[in-house]
Scaffold this active site. Structure first.
Site, short mmCIF file in Angstrom:
data_model
loop_
_atom_site.label_atom_id
_atom_site.label_comp_id
_atom_site.label_asym_id
_atom_site.label_seq_id
_atom_site.Cartn_x
_atom_site.Cartn_y
_atom_site.Cartn_z
CB CYS A 50 -0.94 0.01 1.21
SG CYS A 50 -0.10 -0.06 2.80
CD GLN A 116 -0.23 -5.23 8.63
OE1 GLN A 116 -0.53 -4.80 7.54
NE2 GLN A 116 -0.72 -4.76 9.75
CB SER A 195 -3.79 -10.22 3.80
OG SER A 195 -3.32 -9.13 3.01
#
Length: 580
Positions: A50, A116, A195
């Protein structure tokens, strides 16, 4: 090793550019295919999250590789090369390794220490492996990056230096309050079932929300996530799934909404959010603090415009009664004598006398300078100026603006967390009354000055050690095909000499032939052992790549033979590689 990475991230580019440059799954596959098809690149992998887009490649030429990778990123992102170039960064060889290892440890994340990224690196490697765009170099690089990241989280307290993006986002939504106390009993809407959305839903469930509604374009995935949440042993949250077209209705009931989809357009517009909060804030839908402030300013300006300016004629009449030293009888009505332009034609002595009179003192007769105009001329100048002002309009007075009253913003009734890139929620929602929006851009601003824990320094040392170890292993591996080719040549020499011996001694029995063969092999192995071990050690040191060339030159090794050994090793690695 000729590892090259070209990319952009939240550290090098604004969110607006990252949004436009984001790549969906299909675009990433196409980028990989075009990269390995390009002339300078032999291997390729894409790391797209992102807040970063990075293209890794094994290239044979640095400058050509940079140009090719930059062009490919521009073509597949849809952002023009000229616009994209100022935001790109380039790392080469050891610096590229250091960069990826730092990323894997969370040192380059928007929220330092978030874990992450390890899953995203693993997905990136799996994608490259499935497409067969990752060879020996990128397989080794990404697999070691995963090990380095896990080591950093296991051996240090890097997790304490920062939280996951979801946790940090919820902390920003709660405005510093305890997240569990803030979330307790709230109704949550999670848009997306990937996710990141699943992590957000699980985090909300552990935080104590009373209900979670999951919306996704694929309803079965939403149902699966809702079932997992409902059956969790550590929470008692009520979870259910809805289709995407139910989002507007569910938004009117929600207290918290988290969105992270792969949509290329907006999922929640400002109008949709305003409609969802209508009647919940006590203000009209879409009312904003800026609008309210503008209303106060407009009312203030209206009051100022309605207040009549001093009338020059009345002032002149009053001045005549009170012995004002100026004759203002010729000044037309409506002209403000308080304006700076009204006294532009007066001489200093007259102004001084008028000032003394206006302050309640006594006007003092002072001799005029030779050649200066008298009161009559002053009055004529003022009259002419007044006539001009009457034709042109009122001359505004210069004064300090009065302070504008601040309109209090109502307490939020809807909290929005947008973790998507490109954004799911319209940025205009920031201006809506009764809504608090936290998105990637505001998270970047909030985390810019986050304190760095001592554990971060420990992770940096781990990264430095691992980079050195990786470089040594790669340099040693670079010389291995040459060593293998040398030993293969020695074995061929031994086999040839044994064949010649059999021709000279045809009566040699098998026992003696085997003993002689073994003796010759031991002699060759002993002669080659020290040089090959030493050359591997030397090759592992910085600048040791030249030892392979020296070995090939000294023993007159065929370059194609060495290359065939390398291809065979790469083929074996590809066949036997384990899961990432």
């Amino acid at each position: 090793m000729s590892l090259l990475v070209v990319g952009l991230s939240h550290r090098s580019a604004p969110v607006s550019v990252l949004e436009r440059a984001s790549l969906n799954a299909d675009a990433q596959l196409k980028l990989l295919q075009d990269t390995v098809a390009a002339e300078p690149a032999a291997e390729a992998a894409v790391l797209a999250t992102c807040n970063r887009i990075e293209l890794y490649a094994d290239v044979d030429k640095f400058h050509a590789g940079v140009a090719e990778l930059s062009t490919l990123l521009a073509q597949h992102s849809g952002v023009g090369l000229e616009e994209l170039t100022p935001h790109l960064y380039v790392h080469y060889e050891d610096r590229a390794v250091h960069h990826l290892f730092s990323v894997a440890c969370g040192l380059d994340s928007m929220v330092v220490g978030e874990g992450q990224i390890l899953g995203q690196i693993k997905d990136s490697l799996a994608r490259a492996q499935d497409l067969h765009s990752a060879g020996r170099l990128l397989n080794d690089l990404f697999q070691q990056a995963l090990r380095v990241g896990k080591r950093a989280h296991h051996e240090t307290g890097i997790d304490r230096a920062g939280q996951s993006l979801v946790t940090f986002g919820l902390e920003q939504l709660s405005a510093g309050a305890d997240v569990q106390r803030w979330a307790r009993g709230k109704k949550a809407l999670v848009i997306g079932a990937g996710s990141m959305s699943s992590l957000a839903a699980a985090t909300l469930a552990r935080s104590g929300v009373g209900e979670i509604v999951v919306a996704n374009r694929t309803f079965e995935r939403a149902e699966r996530l809702a079932q997992i949440l409902s059956e969790g042993d550590d929470t008692d949250v009520v979870a259910r799934a809805v289709p995407m077209d139910a989002v507007p209705g569910e938004l009117t009931r929600a207290d918290v909404a988290v969105s992270c989809t792969g949509a290329t357009g907006l999922v929640l517009t400002a109008d949709a959010v305003a409609a969802a909060t209508e009647g919940r804030t006590g203000a009209p839908a879409g009312a904003t603090t800026a609008t309210a402030t503008a209303g106060v300013r407009e009312a203030d300006e209206r009051r100022t415009a309605e207040t009549p300016l001093p009338n020059a004629g009345a002032a002149a009449a009053g001045a005549a009664d009170d012995n004002c030293p100026l004759d203002l009888s010729s000044v037309p009505s409506g002209f403000s004598v308080m304006g700076e332009a009204a006294v532009a034609g007066m001489d200093a002595a007259t102004l001084e006398q008028h000032g003394a009179w206006a302050a309640g003192g006594t006007a003092v007769d002072r001799p005029r300078e030779t050649g200066r105009p008298g009161p009559e001329a002053d009055a004529e100048l003022i009259g002419a100026l007044a006539a001009t002002a009457t034709r042109a309009g009122r001359i505004p007075e210069r004064r300090r603006p009065e302070p504008v009253a601040e309109v209090p913003r109502p307490e939020p009734v809807l909290f929005l967390l947008d973790l998507a890139m490109p954004r799911d929620v319209d940025a205009a929602v920031h201006r809506l009354a009764g809504v608090r929006l936290v998105d990637i851009e505001s998270l970047a601003d909030a985390s810019a000055d986050a304190p760095m824990a001592a554990d971060v320094d420990m992770v940096r040392r781990i990264v430095a050690d691992e980079v050195a170890a990786f470089g040594a292993a790669q340099r040693a591996a670079h010389i291995t095909p040459t060593v293998v080719a040398l030993r293969s040549m020695a074995a061929d020499v031994v086999a040839g000499e044994i064949a010649r011996l059999e021709g000279r001694l045809p009566g040699l029995d098998d026992k003696h032939r085997a003993e002689i063969t073994q003796t010759v092999k031991r002699v060759v192995d002993k002669l080659l052992h020290a040089p090959t071990v030493r050359v591997k050690q030397l090759a592992a040191e910085p600048g040791g790549a030249g030892y392979a060339d020296a070995l090939r030159t000294l023993f007159d090794l065929d370059q194609e033979t060495v290359a065939s050994v390398s291809r065979a090793e790469n083929s074996t690695t590809e066949k036997n590689r384990g899961p990432a």
